[in-house]
Design an enzyme around this catalytic site. Structure first.
Site, PDB file in Angstrom:
ATOM      1  N   GLY A  40      27.142  44.327  38.471  1.00 43.73           N
ATOM      2  CA  GLY A  40      26.591  43.290  37.601  1.00 43.73           C
ATOM      3  C   GLY A  40      27.059  41.894  37.957  1.00 43.73           C
ATOM      4  N   ASP A  61      31.859  47.772  47.993  1.00 45.25           N
ATOM      5  CA  ASP A  61      31.542  48.680  46.881  1.00 45.25           C
ATOM      6  C   ASP A  61      31.365  50.071  47.465  1.00 45.25           C
ATOM      7  OD1 ASP A  61      30.265  50.029  44.586  1.00 45.25           O
ATOM      8  OD2 ASP A  61      30.000  47.999  43.802  1.00 45.25           O
ATOM      9  N   ASN A 130      37.019  47.959  36.547  1.00 49.26           N
ATOM     10  CA  ASN A 130      38.157  48.721  36.013  1.00 49.26           C
ATOM     11  C   ASN A 130      39.440  47.912  36.158  1.00 49.26           C
ATOM     12  OD1 ASN A 130      39.834  49.864  38.518  1.00 49.26           O
ATOM     13  ND2 ASN A 130      37.665  49.779  39.059  1.00 49.26           N
ATOM     14  N   CYS A 173      50.240  36.785  34.682  1.00 49.71           N
ATOM     15  CA  CYS A 173      50.912  35.848  33.774  1.00 49.71           C
ATOM     16  C   CYS A 173      50.333  36.007  32.369  1.00 49.71           C
ATOM     17  CB  CYS A 173      50.712  34.398  34.225  1.00 49.71           C
ATOM     18  SG  CYS A 173      51.580  33.947  35.734  1.00 49.71           S
ATOM     19  N   CYS A 187      31.664  49.733  30.843  1.00 46.98           N
ATOM     20  CA  CYS A 187      30.264  49.411  30.555  1.00 46.98           C
ATOM     21  C   CYS A 187      29.448  50.680  30.343  1.00 46.98           C
ATOM     22  CB  CYS A 187      29.647  48.617  31.687  1.00 46.98           C
ATOM     23  SG  CYS A 187      30.193  46.927  31.725  1.00 46.98           S
TER      24      CYS A 187
END
Lengths: 268, 80
Positions: A40, A61, A130, A173, A187
């Site tokens: 996305g 990917d 993730n 941080c 999702c």
């Protein structure tokens, strides 16, 4: 070097911008950006960076295009179902701009391969789905000194920040450790309104272009979040933490390890 | 009377419409050093009404603009 008429016409709307100009466009042509995730977020990033003339774009990917991706991953078309996402994305990027170099990595990112993959890139875009990989990208980019854009979306919400390692607050941080497995739905469990992938991904693409050209002020030391239902945007100032485990004065994370439930464990 | 100015570079942009005439003007200016002078030949109408103003907005100086016999304009720009 004499620039061709086609080059000047293709990029005329950039060149006309006082802040970009001929020099800025040349910087884009010389730049190398890695997009992690061709989903996305990666889809609009890939399309806009290709259109903008970023000379070398890497895209990573592991997955194949699925029917359920097409609602938001606009770089993939119905005909691409079953094809590797990186090949599908590369085809569209080159269709927009045939002169680019598009490097594809059909793989998961893990502790063992991330250093080698990100080496040589000027900027990294995190478009993964993730938390373990988001932390891995942060840690590896901080260690390698490579600026990156963090981004995440879920349901109607998105958040993003840009990290200049050693200069601005890093992801750790703000968020010390990944949330416990299953604490935050993905999702695929929670759903996501397709268009917000474009809202957030185009912000990330804009940050990449700003970093390369040196235009404007980056989204550093700031977490930008939005809720599309109310269409409200919020900027939260954040600070580099001296005790940050990765970018602090005495880092405790000095080498990468795959977190529990890393995507690398998902390999069948 | 103005002192005659000698341009360091010249670009004929007759027949080139907006906004590509500005793109080419910017390309030529990018090749020059600060203080050097570029002459561009622009068509009458929209080109001469827009390009010098845009160059001015980017901080360059318009030294002169003079209409030529064919109604085009010779514009001298000093690079900032």
């Amino acid at each position: 070097m004499e620039l061709s008429e086609a080059y000047l016409e293709r990029y005329s709307r950039h060149i006309l911008l006082q802040d970009v100009g001929v020099e800025g466009q040349e910087k884009l042509a010389a730049a190398k950006v890695l997009i992690v995730g061709a989903g996305g977020l990666g889809a609009p990033v890939a399309l806009y960076l290709a259109a903008a003339g970023v000379g070398t774009i890497g895209i990573l990917d592991h997955d194949l295009v699925e029917l359920s991706n097409l609602q938001r991953q606009v770089v993939h078309f119905t005909k691409d179902i079953g094809a590797p996402k990186v090949d599908s994305a590369r085809e569209k990027m080159l269709a927009i701009n045939p002169e680019l170099i598009v490097k594809t990595y059909q793989d998961y990112l893990c502790a063992a391969n991330i250093h080698e993959i990100i080496a040589g890139y000027d900027f990294v875009v995190d478009g993964v789905d993730n938390f373990p990989t988001k932390f891995l990208i942060n840690d590896a980019c901080v260690m390698a000194g490579i600026p990156f854009s963090h981004g995440g979306i879920l349901r109607f919400d998105g958040q993003t920040m840009t990290v200049l390692p050693g200069q601005s607050a890093c992801y750790r941080c703000v968020f010390r450790t990944p949330p416990p497995p299953d604490a935050v739905p993905t999702c695929s469990q929670a759903g996501v309104l397709g268009a917000i992938a474009g809202m957030l991904g185009t912000i990330q693409a804009t940050e990449a272009l700003k970093y390369i050209t040196g235009v404007g002020d980056l989204l550093t030391d700031t977490l930008l979040s939005f809720n599309a239902k109310a269409m409200t945007f919020r900027r939260v100032a954040i600070k580099r933490q001296p005790d940050c485990p990765v970018c602090g004065a005495q880092p405790t994370i000095t080498k990468l390890v795959d977190a529990e439930q890393s995507v690398c464990d998902l390999k069948r | 009377m103005n002192m005659p100015m000698v341009a360091d570079a010249t670009r004929n942009l007759r027949g080139v419409s907006c906004p590509m005439n500005l793109v080419y003007t910017k390309v030529e200016l990018a090749k020059l050093h600060s203080g050097q002078i570029l002459e561009v030949i622009l068509d009458d109408g929209a080109p001469v009404n827009n390009v010098p103003g845009s160059a001015l907005k980017e901080g360059h100086t318009i030294i002169s603009q003079e209409q030529l016999a064919d109604s085009a304009w010779a514009v001298l720009i000093r690079k900032k």
